[in-house]
Scaffold this motif. Sequence first.
Motif, PDB file in Angstrom:
ATOM      1  N   ALA A 118       0.832  -1.203   0.000  1.00  0.00           N
ATOM      2  CA  ALA A 118       0.000   0.000   0.000  1.00  0.00           C
ATOM      3  C   ALA A 118       0.867   1.253   0.000  1.00  0.00           C
ATOM      4  CB  ALA A 118      -0.929  -0.006   1.207  1.00  0.00           C
ATOM      5  N   LEU A 119       1.945   1.237   0.773  1.00  0.00           N
ATOM      6  CA  LEU A 119       2.851   2.387   0.804  1.00  0.00           C
ATOM      7  C   LEU A 119       3.499   2.610  -0.562  1.00  0.00           C
ATOM      8  CD1 LEU A 119       4.359   4.591   2.369  1.00  0.00           C
ATOM      9  CD2 LEU A 119       6.059   2.850   3.018  1.00  0.00           C
ATOM     10  N   GLY A 120       3.885   1.524  -1.220  1.00  0.00           N
ATOM     11  CA  GLY A 120       4.463   1.647  -2.554  1.00  0.00           C
ATOM     12  C   GLY A 120       3.489   2.274  -3.537  1.00  0.00           C
ATOM     13  N   PHE A 121       2.229   1.824  -3.505  1.00  0.00           N
ATOM     14  CA  PHE A 121       1.223   2.406  -4.395  1.00  0.00           C
ATOM     15  C   PHE A 121       1.041   3.896  -4.114  1.00  0.00           C
ATOM     16  CE2 PHE A 121      -1.121  -1.919  -4.822  1.00  0.00           C
ATOM     17  CZ  PHE A 121      -0.125  -2.356  -5.675  1.00  0.00           C
ATOM     18  N   ALA A 122       1.089   4.259  -2.828  1.00  0.00           N
ATOM     19  CA  ALA A 122       0.920   5.661  -2.463  1.00  0.00           C
ATOM     20  C   ALA A 122       2.080   6.505  -2.988  1.00  0.00           C
ATOM     21  CB  ALA A 122       0.814   5.794  -0.945  1.00  0.00           C
ATOM     22  N   ILE A 123       3.300   5.990  -2.884  1.00  0.00           N
ATOM     23  CA  ILE A 123       4.473   6.757  -3.293  1.00  0.00           C
ATOM     24  C   ILE A 123       4.478   7.002  -4.794  1.00  0.00           C
ATOM     25  CG2 ILE A 123       7.002   6.675  -3.498  1.00  0.00           C
ATOM     26  CD1 ILE A 123       7.019   5.194  -0.808  1.00  0.00           C
ATOM     27  N   VAL A 124       4.118   5.988  -5.585  1.00  0.00           N
ATOM     28  CA  VAL A 124       4.175   6.144  -7.042  1.00  0.00           C
ATOM     29  C   VAL A 124       2.867   6.664  -7.620  1.00  0.00           C
ATOM     30  CG1 VAL A 124       5.876   4.297  -7.225  1.00  0.00           C
ATOM     31  CG2 VAL A 124       3.457   3.758  -7.532  1.00  0.00           C
ATOM     32  N   GLY A 125       1.826   6.766  -6.796  1.00  0.00           N
ATOM     33  CA  GLY A 125       0.547   7.298  -7.247  1.00  0.00           C
ATOM     34  C   GLY A 125       0.251   8.631  -6.581  1.00  0.00           C
ATOM     35  N   SER A 126      -1.010   8.875  -6.316  1.00  0.00           N
ATOM     36  CA  SER A 126      -1.411  10.091  -5.609  1.00  0.00           C
ATOM     37  C   SER A 126      -1.248   9.841  -4.119  1.00  0.00           C
ATOM     38  CB  SER A 126      -2.871  10.444  -5.937  1.00  0.00           C
ATOM     39  OG  SER A 126      -3.288  11.564  -5.186  1.00  0.00           O
ATOM     40  N   PHE A 127      -0.153  10.327  -3.555  1.00  0.00           N
ATOM     41  CA  PHE A 127       0.225   9.960  -2.185  1.00  0.00           C
ATOM     42  C   PHE A 127      -0.835  10.354  -1.162  1.00  0.00           C
ATOM     43  CE2 PHE A 127       2.311  10.615   1.896  1.00  0.00           C
ATOM     44  CZ  PHE A 127       3.013   9.434   2.031  1.00  0.00           C
ATOM     45  N   GLU A 128      -1.266  11.595  -1.201  1.00  0.00           N
ATOM     46  CA  GLU A 128      -2.206  12.073  -0.184  1.00  0.00           C
ATOM     47  C   GLU A 128      -3.524  11.315  -0.234  1.00  0.00           C
ATOM     48  OE1 GLU A 128      -4.349  16.267   1.241  1.00  0.00           O
ATOM     49  OE2 GLU A 128      -2.775  16.259  -0.303  1.00  0.00           O
ATOM     50  N   ASP A 129      -4.069  11.099  -1.424  1.00  0.00           N
ATOM     51  CA  ASP A 129      -5.343  10.385  -1.549  1.00  0.00           C
ATOM     52  C   ASP A 129      -5.204   8.923  -1.134  1.00  0.00           C
ATOM     53  OD1 ASP A 129      -6.612  12.653  -2.450  1.00  0.00           O
ATOM     54  OD2 ASP A 129      -6.246  12.192  -4.571  1.00  0.00           O
ATOM     55  N   ALA A 130      -4.072   8.298  -1.516  1.00  0.00           N
ATOM     56  CA  ALA A 130      -3.858   6.897  -1.151  1.00  0.00           C
ATOM     57  C   ALA A 130      -3.737   6.729   0.358  1.00  0.00           C
ATOM     58  CB  ALA A 130      -2.610   6.357  -1.846  1.00  0.00           C
ATOM     59  N   MET A 131      -2.986   7.601   0.997  1.00  0.00           N
ATOM     60  CA  MET A 131      -2.817   7.512   2.450  1.00  0.00           C
ATOM     61  C   MET A 131      -4.118   7.820   3.174  1.00  0.00           C
ATOM     62  SD  MET A 131       0.221   6.465   2.807  1.00  0.00           S
ATOM     63  CE  MET A 131       0.375   6.612   4.588  1.00  0.00           C
ATOM     64  N   ASP A 132      -4.890   8.742   2.633  1.00  0.00           N
ATOM     65  CA  ASP A 132      -6.176   9.071   3.244  1.00  0.00           C
ATOM     66  C   ASP A 132      -7.126   7.886   3.159  1.00  0.00           C
ATOM     67  OD1 ASP A 132      -7.985  11.078   4.445  1.00  0.00           O
ATOM     68  OD2 ASP A 132      -9.103  10.841   2.580  1.00  0.00           O
ATOM     69  N   GLY A 133      -7.170   7.216   1.980  1.00  0.00           N
ATOM     70  CA  GLY A 133      -8.006   6.025   1.844  1.00  0.00           C
ATOM     71  C   GLY A 133      -7.550   4.906   2.754  1.00  0.00           C
ATOM     72  N   TRP A 134      -6.261   4.706   2.848  1.00  0.00           N
ATOM     73  CA  TRP A 134      -5.688   3.686   3.737  1.00  0.00           C
ATOM     74  C   TRP A 134      -6.091   3.979   5.185  1.00  0.00           C
ATOM     75  CZ3 TRP A 134       0.340   2.691   3.872  1.00  0.00           C
ATOM     76  CH2 TRP A 134       0.652   1.791   4.906  1.00  0.00           C
ATOM     77  N   ARG A 135      -5.923   5.221   5.616  1.00  0.00           N
ATOM     78  CA  ARG A 135      -6.216   5.581   7.005  1.00  0.00           C
ATOM     79  C   ARG A 135      -7.697   5.387   7.327  1.00  0.00           C
ATOM     80  NH1 ARG A 135      -3.887   9.895   6.761  1.00  0.00           N
ATOM     81  NH2 ARG A 135      -5.616  11.246   6.113  1.00  0.00           N
ATOM     82  N   ASN A 136      -8.565   5.815   6.424  1.00  0.00           N
ATOM     83  CA  ASN A 136     -10.002   5.665   6.667  1.00  0.00           C
ATOM     84  C   ASN A 136     -10.405   4.199   6.748  1.00  0.00           C
ATOM     85  OD1 ASN A 136     -10.397   8.432   6.697  1.00  0.00           O
ATOM     86  ND2 ASN A 136     -10.850   8.546   4.508  1.00  0.00           N
ATOM     87  N   HIS A 137      -9.841   3.381   5.849  1.00  0.00           N
ATOM     88  CA  HIS A 137     -10.188   1.968   5.875  1.00  0.00           C
ATOM     89  C   HIS A 137      -9.660   1.299   7.136  1.00  0.00           C
ATOM     90  CE1 HIS A 137     -11.286  -1.925   4.093  1.00  0.00           C
ATOM     91  NE2 HIS A 137     -10.190  -2.373   4.678  1.00  0.00           N
ATOM     92  N   ALA A 138      -8.427   1.612   7.520  1.00  0.00           N
ATOM     93  CA  ALA A 138      -7.824   0.975   8.690  1.00  0.00           C
ATOM     94  C   ALA A 138      -8.581   1.305   9.971  1.00  0.00           C
ATOM     95  CB  ALA A 138      -6.367   1.400   8.810  1.00  0.00           C
ATOM     96  N   GLN A 139      -9.179   2.488  10.023  1.00  0.00           N
ATOM     97  CA  GLN A 139      -9.942   2.850  11.209  1.00  0.00           C
ATOM     98  C   GLN A 139     -11.174   1.971  11.369  1.00  0.00           C
ATOM     99  OE1 GLN A 139     -10.734   7.030  10.633  1.00  0.00           O
ATOM    100  NE2 GLN A 139      -8.742   7.672  11.455  1.00  0.00           N
ATOM    101  N   ASN A 140     -11.783   1.590  10.256  1.00  0.00           N
ATOM    102  CA  ASN A 140     -12.998   0.769  10.306  1.00  0.00           C
ATOM    103  C   ASN A 140     -12.704  -0.727  10.307  1.00  0.00           C
ATOM    104  OD1 ASN A 140     -14.736   3.054  10.216  1.00  0.00           O
ATOM    105  ND2 ASN A 140     -14.424   3.208   8.002  1.00  0.00           N
ATOM    106  N   PHE A 141     -11.631  -1.120   9.613  1.00  0.00           N
ATOM    107  CA  PHE A 141     -11.307  -2.548   9.496  1.00  0.00           C
ATOM    108  C   PHE A 141      -9.808  -2.742   9.736  1.00  0.00           C
ATOM    109  CE2 PHE A 141     -14.651  -1.350   6.489  1.00  0.00           C
ATOM    110  CZ  PHE A 141     -15.704  -2.134   6.941  1.00  0.00           C
ATOM    111  N   PRO A 142      -9.362  -2.674  10.996  1.00  0.00           N
ATOM    112  CA  PRO A 142      -7.928  -2.691  11.299  1.00  0.00           C
ATOM    113  C   PRO A 142      -7.222  -3.986  10.939  1.00  0.00           C
ATOM    114  CG  PRO A 142      -9.236  -2.862  13.317  1.00  0.00           C
ATOM    115  CD  PRO A 142     -10.180  -2.523  12.218  1.00  0.00           C
ATOM    116  N   GLU A 143      -7.946  -5.098  10.808  1.00  0.00           N
ATOM    117  CA  GLU A 143      -7.313  -6.380  10.518  1.00  0.00           C
ATOM    118  C   GLU A 143      -7.435  -6.801   9.058  1.00  0.00           C
ATOM    119  OE1 GLU A 143      -5.538  -7.877  12.805  1.00  0.00           O
ATOM    120  OE2 GLU A 143      -6.073  -6.293  14.221  1.00  0.00           O
ATOM    121  N   ASP A 144      -7.974  -5.939   8.222  1.00  0.00           N
ATOM    122  CA  ASP A 144      -8.234  -6.293   6.824  1.00  0.00           C
ATOM    123  C   ASP A 144      -7.028  -5.935   5.959  1.00  0.00           C
ATOM    124  OD1 ASP A 144      -9.280  -6.896   4.375  1.00  0.00           O
ATOM    125  OD2 ASP A 144     -10.745  -5.272   4.341  1.00  0.00           O
ATOM    126  N   ASN A 145      -6.154  -6.907   5.735  1.00  0.00           N
ATOM    127  CA  ASN A 145      -4.950  -6.652   4.943  1.00  0.00           C
ATOM    128  C   ASN A 145      -5.277  -6.323   3.487  1.00  0.00           C
ATOM    129  OD1 ASN A 145      -3.417  -7.203   7.220  1.00  0.00           O
ATOM    130  ND2 ASN A 145      -3.070  -9.336   6.663  1.00  0.00           N
TER     131      ASN A 145
END
Length: 321
Positions: free
Chosen positions: A217-244
């Motif tokens: 996920a970090l790799g995708f964020a770095i080579v893509g739209s970093f802010e949007d990718a990290m924001d999506g990751w953070r929002n998902h992790a808050q709701n589903f912390p164990e969902d790899n």
Amino acid sequence: MSFFAILLALVLEQAHPLNPVNAIYTAVKRWVAWVARTFDAGVRHQAWITWGITVMGPALLAMLVHWALEWSLGWLLAVVWNVALLYVTLGFRQFSHHFTAIREALENGDENQARELLAEWQQVQVGQIPRSEIVRHVIEFSMIAAHRHVFGVFFWYAALSIIGLGPVGAVVYRLTELAQRLWQEPTTDGSVVSEALRSVASRAWQAMDWLPSRMTALGFAIVGSFEDAMDGWRNHAQNFPEDNDGVILAATAGAINIRLGGAALQQDNADDDNQEMTGGSSTPGRIPEVAHFAQVVGLVWRTVIMWLVLVALLTMANLVG
């Protein structure tokens, strides 16, 4: 050694992909089934022993061969052995033919064939889902497959290569994923493994994939739209912390601004044959279109190149040091 082994394995796999039905994969699946059939007693502590034999046995064998080659015949043959191991555990061509076939069907306007190919690939009920949903599901399944067949193996091989145990990382990761997947299904003779063994395999896979999924996920964020990718990751992790898997898809959606998640396809053995879709939440972004396939491919390859460059730099630093 790790950089050259990974690079050579990727090049070899692109030039001459391994047939999905081959003696190596068949033997490994038989090994996983035999161990479960022989040692599964339905008790939790015994289940961990069964899992350990299944996964660590071949990993130890791979490492012993590596050491034997390095000590007796030199490091060059040890590299060849590592390339061979990565060739059968790492690679896009183990799944990309499904992606390519569905993409070509959609580009030709044959949505029915695309649905049939998707159903055959994932063994799910597709029904008459619209074109955008076909694209979305193909992207989701492909990104998870890319992680499991490429980035996850890449991570554990490179990480354990630092302490000289690269082959162990590649073999353990692939067998952990394979065991949890095969043990969720009835075997060819109709038997099933115990609930204890299925639970242990799932827990082991969750733990083994926790860090690699977040590195992907970090790799995708770095080579893509970093802010949007990290924001999506953070929002998902808050709701589903164990969902790899969800972390990977949330980062993918943000990295290229497409809508993923939402309804999920049913398995073929679902009780209600008339219901093809089940509900779920989705990420913000554009509705998936066939044109996004090219963006997905670019995202994956840019990530591969980024991690290869990083491993190369670490290898050079190690040599200089």
